[in-house]
Design an enzyme around this catalytic site. Structure first.
Site, PDB file in Angstrom:
ATOM      1  N   ASP A 277       0.890   3.093   1.170  1.00 42.62           N
ATOM      2  CA  ASP A 277      -0.372   2.468   0.770  1.00 42.62           C
ATOM      3  C   ASP A 277      -1.029   3.142  -0.437  1.00 42.62           C
ATOM      4  O   ASP A 277      -1.985   2.634  -0.995  1.00 42.62           O
ATOM      5  CB  ASP A 277      -1.346   2.423   1.960  1.00 42.62           C
ATOM      6  CG  ASP A 277      -1.542   3.794   2.614  1.00 42.62           C
ATOM      7  OD1 ASP A 277      -1.495   4.822   1.902  1.00 42.62           O
ATOM      8  OD2 ASP A 277      -1.761   3.833   3.842  1.00 42.62           O
ATOM      9  N   HIS A 294       8.489   7.447   0.819  1.00 40.97           N
ATOM     10  CA  HIS A 294       9.050   6.094   0.836  1.00 40.97           C
ATOM     11  C   HIS A 294       8.530   5.264  -0.323  1.00 40.97           C
ATOM     12  O   HIS A 294       8.502   4.049  -0.252  1.00 40.97           O
ATOM     13  CB  HIS A 294       8.722   5.401   2.161  1.00 40.97           C
ATOM     14  CG  HIS A 294       9.287   6.123   3.345  1.00 40.97           C
ATOM     15  ND1 HIS A 294       8.615   6.276   4.521  1.00 40.97           N
ATOM     16  CD2 HIS A 294      10.469   6.756   3.516  1.00 40.97           C
ATOM     17  CE1 HIS A 294       9.351   6.964   5.364  1.00 40.97           C
ATOM     18  NE2 HIS A 294      10.477   7.276   4.783  1.00 40.97           N
ATOM     19  N   CYS A 326       9.542 -10.401 -14.155  1.00 43.54           N
ATOM     20  CA  CYS A 326       9.469  -9.342 -15.150  1.00 43.54           C
ATOM     21  C   CYS A 326       9.112  -9.907 -16.523  1.00 43.54           C
ATOM     22  O   CYS A 326       9.834 -10.741 -17.072  1.00 43.54           O
ATOM     23  CB  CYS A 326      10.815  -8.632 -15.199  1.00 43.54           C
ATOM     24  SG  CYS A 326      10.981  -7.488 -16.557  1.00 43.54           S
ATOM     25  N   CYS A 329      11.911  -9.155 -19.121  1.00 41.93           N
ATOM     26  CA  CYS A 329      13.050 -10.072 -18.990  1.00 41.93           C
ATOM     27  C   CYS A 329      12.699 -11.433 -19.589  1.00 41.93           C
ATOM     28  O   CYS A 329      13.498 -12.039 -20.311  1.00 41.93           O
ATOM     29  CB  CYS A 329      13.435 -10.268 -17.524  1.00 41.93           C
ATOM     30  SG  CYS A 329      14.446  -8.951 -16.822  1.00 41.93           S
ATOM     31  N   GLY A 412      -0.651  12.275  12.151  1.00 37.49           N
ATOM     32  CA  GLY A 412      -0.511  10.823  12.241  1.00 37.49           C
ATOM     33  C   GLY A 412       0.894  10.287  12.091  1.00 37.49           C
ATOM     34  O   GLY A 412       1.089   9.174  11.607  1.00 37.49           O
ATOM     35  N   SER A 437      -2.336  14.143  16.214  1.00 37.27           N
ATOM     36  CA  SER A 437      -1.976  12.730  16.367  1.00 37.27           C
ATOM     37  C   SER A 437      -2.480  12.233  17.710  1.00 37.27           C
ATOM     38  O   SER A 437      -2.984  13.014  18.513  1.00 37.27           O
ATOM     39  CB  SER A 437      -0.461  12.548  16.270  1.00 37.27           C
ATOM     40  OG  SER A 437      -0.130  11.193  16.080  1.00 37.27           O
TER      41      SER A 437
HETATM   42 ZN   LIG Z   1      13.229  -7.105 -16.251  1.00 33.63          ZN
END
Ligand SMILES: [Zn+2]
Length: 498
Positions: A277, A294, A326, A329, A412, A437
């Site tokens: 987040d 992550h 994109c 792109c 947590g 926790s």
């Molecule tokens: Zn791209």
């Protein structure tokens, strides 16, 4: 160094390889012992192992795959019974006291002798002995001869031996406060629990929130939403739920404020967060002190050309439930589209004009009829299953933090998801570790457990430390009741006094 394929914490271990933190010497092997011969590929000192939610990790090489999968079959059958259940005196289970004695004995005399004196001597059944290590005998073995439980017992024993031993000198909440006050290089490991008071769902939880919304998508496993291969095939699946996990951007919890306070006091070494987040950044945690294990929504990248933009750029698309494309792109494709080529293409397609596949430049109506190649999809830089973890994680942990850390605070998270689950067993065992926790964990021995709403716990720790944790979600003059859980010397339950 291998790269982990694992990230957001999946339940099925088959598809994950996991992430290995660092080289760890092979543990002394007891695998010649008859009982332990069913043995465990991951008794290598890295693995905290295991429960049904556990991820696979620490694979050494291809050859270990078979063993590893057998092992994971066992793991899938495991049901933790926390120590508190032992204490409640369940029938056919060891009492907490007995369990403590068995664990002590195991460490003192080693696994081979331990098995001789217990199961082999017939003083206790393997089935019951399992409970001493916090495992509930699985229902499918019910009625089987006792040796059917040996495999599981072997797993339980190696798991116990791989646990860090609690430091006996730290037990009370005041011990915890003193540790925080005197430490100068604190590692804080955080998980979903520190953001839930803002209403951000724990998207790993199968019981609540997100996954129940996913059934209609026809996925075999809801976690496939975060599978990179599936994302490449059909990004709609992810973007149909992405708005639900899109963080609010302007608020943070008292727990985030606590981590920021540690930073302000020069005590924060690193905050390893499992959360995507990016609220740590909102709270002011400096990028150089933050590892989002992550990834996060802070940035997004094109899956084709890797062009990266600030995350906010694609938030309007996410909120609208459309697929962001994109810009680079699109620009490149436009530049490449020479009139001649387009003409040829148009005549080839003739009356069978296909609909444009993408609408990202739909405002450009004059070109609406052309079938253009795909502009890449913009994907938030959260780590999907099948993607490498951010390099920063193992780099920082092994080359920087390991030799500096003087205190570990876990907040947590149940520490069941790699790579964060591997941090604790990787760090030197003499470094104090505390846990904050709602629910205790039994696969890690912390020195002090402080159970309750983490916002309440950290506010009380600050109050006792004489620190001002100024946050609108912490009521002025909040009174917190702390009681020691019966049968434990270092497990404290925090509740707000009404
Ligand atoms: Zn791209």
């Amino acid at each position: 160094m291998d790269t982990g394929r694992l990230s957001l914490g999946r339940v099925s271990s088959k598809k994950t390889a996991g992430h290995k933190v660092a080289e760890v010497p092979e543990e002394e092997s007891d695998s010649d012992d008859a009982l332990l011969a069913t043995a465990l590929p991951r008794v290598n000192g890295v693995a905290p192992l295991v429960d049904s939610e556990e991820d696979g990790f620490g694979e050494e090489d291809e050859d270990s795959n078979d063993e590893w999968e057998i092992d994971s079959l066992f793991e899938d059958t495991l049901e933790e019974m926390g120590d508190e259940h032992l204490f409640e005196g369940e029938p056919n289970a060891c009492t907490l006291e007995e369990a403590g004695a068995f664990r002590q004995q195991l460490r003192t005399i080693g696994p081979e002798e331990f098995c001789k004196r217990t199961v082999e001597a017939g003083t206790i059944s393997a089935k019951k002995l399992l409970t001493a290590f916090g495992l509930r005998p699985p229902p499918f073995l019910e009625g089987s001869p006792d040796d059917a439980y040996y495999g599981l017992l072997s797993l339980a024993i190696s798991r116990e031996l791989s646990k860090r031993i609690k430091l006996p000198q730290y037990n009370t909440v005041d011990d915890a406060v003193e540790l925080i006050k005197k430490s100068n290089n604190i590692i804080v490991l955080t998980g979903a629990g520190i953001s839930t008071s803002l209403g951000i769902p724990d998207f790993r939880s199968k019981d609540i929130g997100l996954y129940s919304k996913l059934e209609h998508l026809g996925l075999n496993d809801p976690q496939e939403v975060f599978d990179i291969e599936i994302f490449r095939q059909d990004p709609n699946i992810f973007f149909s739920i992405a708005r639900d996990i899109l963080p609010s951007t302007d608020r943070f919890t008292p727990t985030h404020a606590f981590i920021y306070l540690l930073q302000q006091k020069g005590k924060l070494l690193t905050n390893y967060s499992q959360n995507i987040d990016n609220i740590e950044s909102v709270a002011g945690i400096l990028p150089e002190k933050l590892v989002q294990c992550h990834g996060s929504f802070a940035t997004a990248s094109c899956v084709e050309c890797k062009y990266q933009v600030p995350g906010e750029t694609i938030f309007p698309d996410i909120k609208a439930g459309t697929i962001p494309r994109c810009d680079r792109c699109i620009a490149n494709l436009r530049a490449l589209r020479a009139p001649a080529a387009m003409k040829r293409k148009r005549s080839q397609n003739g009356h069978d004009k296909r609909k444009r596949r993408f609408d990202s430049d739909a405002d450009d109506s004059s070109e609406e009829d052309y079938d253009i190649p795909a502009a890449g999809v913009m994907k938030p830089d959260i780590t999907f299953f099948g993607e490498a973890l951010p390099d920063k994680f193992s780099e920082r942990l092994t080359n920087h933090d390991k030799n500096l850390v003087d205190l570990v605070i876990v907040i947590g998270t149940s520490l069941k998801v790699a790579p964060v689950s591997e941090v604790v067993p990787y760090l030197p065992a003499h470094i104090p570790q505390m846990y904050i926790s709602r629910t205790p964990v039994s696969h890690v021995n912390f020195d002090v457990d402080m159970l309750g709403d983490c916002d309440v716990v950290v506010a009380e720790l600050c109050r006792r430390a004489g620190w001002d944790l100024n946050h609108e979600m912490v009521p002025k003059n909040q009174k917190v009741d702390i009681r020691l859980q019966e049968g434990f010397t270092s497990r404290h339950i925090f509740t707000v006094k009404q």
